[in-house]
Enzyme design. Structure first.
Site: not given
Ligand SMILES: *Cc1c(COP(=O)(O)O)cnc(C)c1O
Length: 336
Positions: A77, A179, A215
């Site tokens: 990722r 991210k 989300e």
């Molecule tokens: C990090 C993150 C998540 C959760 O991801 P994981 O890999 O399960 O920790 C969900 N939404 C956003 C916007 C994030 O930055």
């Protein structure tokens, strides 16, 4: 260390990993006890937010091994995030090796089995050289620090109250699926505003039509239908959560539940039996209530406990992580 009473905050640990990118190459990388970063005042990260990050945990299993959970997915990722922000990719094998090194170097900060605490790892990359005209930096740093964090459900389980936000998180064809720090900078006002009105989190609808669920600021949704089917929102601007992907696999392969990954209309959520938010920090936090501009949706699971299926998912995944339940091949990386 009082592991059980640790919160989720930064505590400096002895060692962090640093690799620098210069003249088109990542250098060898070192562990250092220096927690300070010295960069140009005009660095790409400071002026134009050229930075990406990851988050994962190291913890102790029931039989005393120290492991990480699917760190290969974080490495992949981070490569996707890097491409979108014109940051040089940090190779997957090197990412995994750096994670191992940081955990080993800070071994005494890995909480014991049963404490519910873990060692949170924060890999990040940022543009470190000066840029004034808008363009990618020429130099970068890849770093990982470690910080011990406490059990998420410390005061017991309290289902969350969300509101449907009027602020947007991620534009179509934007950066919602990576991210990047920038996605969080613009969420700070929205979350402060939600808190001011007594809500725990924002539910961000799709910005184009405001009719679909995307989300929250830092976690993916998982819904359970009244006939025990798992439904998760699908959109190109949702961050692909490692936890959500793992929970969907667990639901299907371990619990024999049907799983659907599809666009979910806001108007549908009142029909669901359970709702949860998933991410590395909590695995799943139950959602009790969602407020859509004054219209309150209270899930049948209520404001006092996790729903039945949410709880099963939580227990199965944490069981897999701690070694109580056989993990799918490749999910657990043993450090020592
Ligand atoms: C990090 C993150 C998540 C959760 O991801 P994981 O890999 O399960 O920790 C969900 N939404 C956003 C916007 C994030 O930055």
């Amino acid at each position: 260390m009082d592991w059980e009473n640790l919160g989720f905050g930064y505590i400096k640990t002895p060692y962090r990993y640093v690799s620098e990118y210069k003249d088109g190459l990542w250098n060898g990388g070192i562990l250092t006890d220096d927690d300070k970063v010295v960069i140009s005042e005009c660095a790409g990260v400071l002026q134009y937010a050229q930075t990406i990050f990851e988050g994962l945990k190291a913890y102790t299993t029931q039989d005393g091994r120290i492991v990480t959970f699917r760190p290969d997915l974080n490495a992949e990722r981070m490569i996707d995030s890097a491409r979108r922000l014109e940051i040089p990719e940090f190779p997957k094998e090197r990412f995994l090796d750096a994670v191992d090194k940081v955990v080993k170097a800070n071994k005494s900060f890995v909480p014991p089995y049963g404490s519910g605490a873990s060692l949170y790892l924060r890999p990040f990359i940022f543009g470190s050289s000066a840029v004034l005209g808008v363009k990618p930096a020429k130099e970068y740093q890849f770093r990982i620090f470690a910080t011990p964090v406490g059990p998420y459900f410390k005061g017991g389980i309290k289902p969350l109250t969300l509101r449907v936000s009027d602020f947007d998180r991620a534009a179509p064809h934007g950066t919602g699926h990576i991210k990047a720090g920038l996605n969080y900078a613009m969420s700070l006002h929205a979350i402060a505003d939600a808190h001011e009105y007594g809500f725990d989190e924002n539910l961000y609808p799709d910005p184009a039509t405001r009719t679909y669920v995307e989300e929250t600021g830092g976690a993916n949704f998982i819904f359970v239908t009244k006939d025990d089917k798992i439904v998760t929102p699908k959109s190109d601007s949702i961050l692909p959560s490692v936890t959500r992907r793992s929970l969907c696999y667990v639901a299907e392969k371990y619990l024999g539940l049907k799983v659907e990954h599809r666009p979910i209309k806001l108007s549908e959520i009142e029909n669901f039996a359970e709702c949860g938010l998933c991410g590395t920090a909590a695995i799943i936090s139950p959602v009790g209530k969602i407020n859509d501009h004054g219209k309150e949706i209270l899930f049948p699971s209520g404001m006092n406990e996790m729903g039945k299926i949410t709880k099963k998912l939580y227990e199965t995944l944490t069981g897999i992580q701690t070694g109580k339940i056989q993990a799918p091949k490749g999910w657990i990386r043993e450090i020592f």
